[in-house]
Design an enzyme around this catalytic site. Structure first.
Site, PDB file in Angstrom:
ATOM      1  N   LYS A   1      32.422  43.251  45.017  1.00  0.00           N
ATOM      2  CA  LYS A   1      33.188  42.008  44.885  1.00  0.00           C
ATOM      3  C   LYS A   1      33.908  41.743  46.210  1.00  0.00           C
ATOM      4  CE  LYS A   1      36.585  39.803  41.778  1.00  0.00           C
ATOM      5  NZ  LYS A   1      37.611  40.056  40.740  1.00  0.00           N
TER       6      LYS A   1
ATOM      7  N   SER B   1      37.298  36.379  37.293  1.00  0.00           N
ATOM      8  CA  SER B   1      36.959  35.995  38.642  1.00  0.00           C
ATOM      9  C   SER B   1      35.722  36.696  39.181  1.00  0.00           C
ATOM     10  CB  SER B   1      38.135  36.325  39.578  1.00  0.00           C
ATOM     11  OG  SER B   1      38.339  37.726  39.646  1.00  0.00           O
TER      12      SER B   1
ATOM     13  N   SER C   1      39.080  39.994  34.695  1.00  0.00           N
ATOM     14  CA  SER C   1      38.072  39.568  35.674  1.00  0.00           C
ATOM     15  C   SER C   1      36.843  40.456  35.764  1.00  0.00           C
ATOM     16  CB  SER C   1      38.706  39.463  37.062  1.00  0.00           C
ATOM     17  OG  SER C   1      39.557  38.351  37.112  1.00  0.00           O
TER      18      SER C   1
END
Lengths: 532, 505
Positions: A88, A163, A187
């Site tokens: 990420k 996210s 997330s």
């Protein structure tokens, strides 16, 4: 079975690791297969912000060389050595850009590696690249990325969650077998739920946060993203453990989570259904899959009990004060003075205040600004007690609810998300609706307890996630419960959910980028009854 | 913002004190001498190339996290104990938030409502020996900011052509000591201000937790001054003169602010609550930033750090390690050594208390120790533009040198030369005496020959001495001393001359 690139990428990480160790495949082959897959489908999915082909293949070649040479060095390789991974883009990496999904950090190169990246490099997992996210991890749909939304591989007209939509979509679309995410309010888990993958939010402090760009320090946690519970457990074992550079890091050794994931016996396991996390606001299809999961577990011998967590009703309100407060502070450093974007104001004198103001006005997106404003307000003199102070009290009450619930149950269970993946754009102009989507995942962050999302079947062709929660430091329990449910559902369906993903159909307006080769795209057919 | 309002003329100090009672308050920042910074492993060092003693943590790069320097916490506890404070069993750091380019994170990690030490006092000795007790509100830990240099006429960030920032100082551990309001000092307020800062500096030096060099900013003082009419009990509005960085300047700043406040108040004006800048050249203060209670730093507990718990055992271990309080030590040494007040004050001013104490401990008498340190060593240091204590002379060397004199091997004049050679690196006093053949000539044969020679060369002098003019004997001793390169004992030479001439001395 013969290993074609198409079949290689559909293996689990554990299977890839076994084949690498047995010398059946090389890491270069495996890494190349994933790079090819990225080239083929990522123009549609947009899971990656940066592809790290050269470095990944170099790492892969290094692993292959060590394996070929044999001896103690080959034997001491980490079990996951040579299995590629995606990161990420909130986690800093040397030699690759780290943007946090923001224009503010576009082009910024970290001079240091996050602790989890050091561990991944030491274990020699080729890093495929950096995955898309809502700007500074603020969002539940990945639509708030400054670099365009990521699309859900199950339906490219829908969001992949957020996210960490990039990491979840990459894993669901076989662009990577493993990925790292970060979970501040869901997330990792919510994207896992809506993409039919597995994601764990570890106990707060059990994975070092050093090098994870902070949104809300007291809530953020790095965790694994994978297609199976076992894979998530293996990755969690690799990234966990004490880090002297993170003061909030726990001192404990990492348990063998994969062993717990492999224990499918739930007889006598007390599973608590959280009264507050069901009913109104939950889609019928989601509740149906949730009820099936409960029935399945009960049939397998688990004891299903109901637990009451009254303070959970205030979790979203509390979260949306604490998170923006900390975020408003953590994001103060992006001012154009030292690194990242610097925007000069138009007209007027070129003072430091005006340069900082212009930089922040241009560099941050609307959602980030919304949270900075909210947090700045909540921390202001005269409001602190009413907002931040009260929110912290609610947090304590939520922790007490968890304590009481874990007296009655070994693990708790809920739907991971009230809904399946919603269409792109649906909630973009309604922040409240977007925030309420996190109602199920937020309590775990407020209490610091571990949680996992595991696929629970489909509703109208879209994945539904089941969440397990355990007491702090008992991450092993969520692997046990999730591993068992995964096995029971796979056995019943005669296939893992992720293998039922439809062939990728480009969404309208998401056509392949002419600058990247689309011809190499392989047919995307489900492998029914495949890889297990 | 700073309109050209002409302030009334300051009153004279005496006029000010006739009508008003000064109230003081001090915030003293002490930079600790830890090896690394408060929250990172970057070196804590002064004077290096800008932006070299930094790492990703003290630069506040994305993703970094702080870790508390345990040694700094220990220093804070020790200082708290030395200031007779309570030590908090549990305390936290907080973020003090404001945007400024010398703060890489745009907040300062500090302590807000949970200082590690609180409710203490320090007994401050004034020039005449009177003790004034200053109450300590709190001592808390925090990190220093970077150093900004503004290019351009203003010298401030407003209107600068450009500004340079050095982050070497960013994150250096600080302890901020805050007093309670100090009343009752009256006309001695400026003197007390100097004595207070001096006392704090003495304490941190004795604890060895700071280099304590004010000229380097290791100890920095913000002086708060307000006036209230004599007999009143409600404090007036205060001004805060920032970063007054010498003890003399602290005294002058308080002196000036008392006069300035009195001037404003006497003219019927009111004091603006603001920070003031100290102007060394004019010995005045100038208006800085208005400071009001409305300043909002949006403090909240630092979520990246866990609370600090201080166990009673830890406190007691550190308490046992505390050195004798500097004021008590001074009183004890002055009494034992028997110096006059003036002599003792000179020793303190020269920074030679430790050196003299060490020399006495090694066996020299307090008088001998003082003679050497305040005399020849200070002279040599002065000539080399060094502190006497920094010249490198060890107490043992002085004891050795003095032993050579007492044994009659060298005289005072030679001893001074030996010391200089020692400072120049020629070895121990004994080695220098041997190598340079400086030992006093006491061999009767050699001296006798030299005397014979001098008498043969000066027959007229011999006659005078024989005739009873003993004063003339110097004319014979001189040539002997010359012959022996000054190493002869002049008394001994005189005795030999008298013996040879058969004259009663």
């Amino acid at each position: 079975m013969t290993t074609t690139p198409q079949s290689l990428i559909r293996l689990t990480a554990a299977q890839m690791a076994a084949k690498l160790a047995a010398g059946e495949i090389t890491s270069v082959e495996l890494t190349q297969a994933h790079l090819d897959r990225i080239a083929a489908v990522d123009d549609t999915i947009n899971a990656f912000l940066h592809v790290n082909a050269g470095q990944a293949l170099e790492t892969a070649a290094g692993v292959d060389k060590l394996r070929a040479a044999g001896g103690t060095e080959a034997e001491s390789l980490h079990p996951l050595a040579g299995v590629p991974i995606a990161i990420k883009d909130l986690i800093v990496t040397k030699g690759q850009p780290t943007t946090a999904g923001s224009k503010m950090l576009q082009g910024w190169m970290s001079p240091y590696d996050a602790t989890v990246i050091e561990k991944i490099r030491a274990a020699r997992l080729p890093i495929l690249g950096k995955t898309n996210l809502d700007e500074f991890a603020m969002g539940s749909s990945t639509e708030h990325s400054a670099f365009g939304p990521t699309r859900n591989p199950w339906d490219t007209g829908r969001i992949p969650g957020g996210s960490g939509g990039g990491s979840a979509a990459a894993v669901a679309a076989f662009e990577a077998p493993l990925a790292l995410g970060t979970d501040t309010g869901g997330s990792i888990r919510q994207p896992g739920a809506v993409t039919g993958t597995v994601g764990t939010k570890p106990t707060y402090g059990s994975v070092s946060r050093y090098g994870a760009i902070a949104m809300a320090s007291s809530l953020d946690q790095i965790g694994p993203v994978a297609r199976t519970v076992e894979d998530a457990a293996l990755l969690h074992e690799l990234i966990g453990g004490h880090d002297p550079r993170d003061s909030t890091s726990l001192p404990e050794q990492v348990p063998a989570f994969a062993e717990f994931a492999a224990n499918h016996d739930v007889a006598g396991l007390r599973i608590g259904v959280i009264k507050q996390l069901q009913g109104e606001g939950y889609q019928a299809g989601v509740l149906a899959r949730f009820q099936e999961a409960l029935d399945t577990l009960r049939e397998a011998g688990a004891e299903i009990v109901e637990v009451d967590c009254p303070s959970f009703d205030y979790a979203v309100g509390s979260y949306y004060l604490i998170m923006p407060s900390e975020a408003s502070s953590n994001l103060a450093r992006y001012d154009g003075v030292r690194y990242g974007a610097r925007v000069l104001p138009e007209g007027g004198p070129l003072t430091i205040e005006r340069v900082m103001g212009a930089t922040r006005a241009a560099g941050f997106g609307d959602e980030v600004k919304r949270r900075i404003i909210l947090g700045t307000y909540a921390l202001s003199a005269g409001y602190y007690d009413a907002y931040y102070g009260s929110a912290q009290k609610v947090r304590t009450l939520i922790q007490r609810d968890f304590d009481a619930a874990f007296e009655a149950a070994d693990v708790l269970i809920s739907p991971t998300s009230p809904t399946v993946a919603f269409p792109l754009g649906e909630k973009l102009d309604d922040p409240m609706a977007m925030y309420l989507n996190d109602v199920t995942t937020i309590p775990a962050n407020l209490a610091g307890v571990p949680g996992i999302s595991v696929p629970g079947g489909l509703s109208e062709g879209l994945p539904v996630g089941i969440q397990f929660l355990a007491p702090a430091r008992q991450d092993a329990r969520v692997y046990h419960a999730a591993g068992a449910l995964e096995k029971l559902l796979n056995d019943a369906a005669e296939s893992p959910l992720w293998a039922q993903i439809p062939a990728l159909v480009p969404a309208a307006g998401a056509g392949p980028d002419a600058s990247r080769p689309a011809a190499a795209a392989p047919a995307f057919t489900p492998e029914v009854g495949g890889a297990k | 913002m700073t309109a050209t309002v002409t302030e009334p003329q300051p009153l004279t100090f005496d006029q000010a004190l006739e009508s008003y009672e000064p109230v003081l308050g001090f915030e003293v920042h002490v930079e600790l001498n830890t090896v690394t910074k408060m929250f990172s492993s970057a070196p804590n060092a002064f004077g290096d190339e800008p932006n070299t003693n930094v790492n990703e943590v003290c630069l506040g790069l994305p993703g970094t996290l702080p870790v508390v320097n345990g040694k700094a916490v220990e220093s804070a506890i020790k200082l708290g104990l030395a200031l007779n404070c309570q030590i908090a069993p549990y305390c936290r750091f907080a973020r003090k938030q404001y945007f400024y380019p010398d703060l890489p994170k745009n907040w300062q990690t500090s302590q807000y409502d949970e200082p590690i030490a609180f409710d203490g006092f320090i007994d401050v000795e004034l020039d005449d020996g009177e003790i004034f007790r200053v109450e300590i509100e709190r001592a808390h830990m925090e990190e220093d900011a970077g150093k900004l240099t503004h290019a351009g006429a203003s010298g401030r960030i407003q209107g600068a052509d450009y500004s340079l920032v050095d982050y070497n100082r960013t994150g250096v551990p600080l302890i901020e000591i805050v007093t309670k309001p100090i009343t009752g000092a009256g006309e001695r307020a400026p003197e007390l201000a100097r004595a207070y800062v001096s006392a704090i500096r003495d304490v941190v030096k004795a604890l060895d937790i700071s280099e304590a060099k004010m000229e380097r900013g290791n100890v920095r003082c913000d002086a708060n001054v307000s006036l209230m009419p004599k007999g009143a009990s409600e404090f007036g509005t205060r001004s805060e003169t920032k970063n007054v960085n010498s003890m003399r300047a602290v005294e002058h700043a308080v002196h000036y602010e008392i006069r300035r406040h009195a001037g404003v108040l006497a003219a019927g004006g009111s004091i603006v609550q603001e920070t003031r800048h100290w102007q060394e050249t004019t010995r005045t203060t100038s208006s800085g930033r208005p400071k009001s209670e409305a300043d909002d730093y949006r403090y909240f507990p630092e979520p990246d750090l866990v609370p600090i718990t201080v166990t009673e055992e830890w406190v007691e271990t550190l308490r046992a390690e505390l050195p004798e309080p500097p004021a008590e030590r001074r009183r004890r040494l002055r009494e034992t050594w028997g110096y006059s007040d003036a002599e003792f004050r000179d020793v303190i001013a020269a920074g030679l208390l430790d050196a003299i104490e060490g020399t006495v401990k090694q066996g020299a008498s307090p008088a001998v120790a003082r003679k050497w340190w305040m005399g020849e060593i200070s002279r040599l240091a002065n000539a080399r533009d060094l502190d006497p204590a920094g010249l490198g002379v060890q107490p043992a060397t002085i004891v050795e040198l003095n032993g050579l004199i007492e044994a009659g091997k060298i005289n005072d004049k030679i001893a001074r030369q030996v010391l200089e050679h020692h400072v120049d690196g020629e070895g121990t006093p004994a080695e220098i005496v041997a190598a340079r053949r400086l030992e006093v000539v006491s061999d009767d044969g050699a001296l006798s020959a030299a005397v014979e020679k001098a008498m043969a060369e000066n027959p007229d002098v011999v006659e005078k001495v024989k005739g009873g003019k003993l004063k003339a004997i110097g004319a014979l001793i001189g040539p002997v001393m010359k012959e022996t390169r000054g190493q002869a004992d002049a008394g001994k030479v005189r005795q030999i001359v008298l013996e040879k001439l058969g004259v009663e001395g």
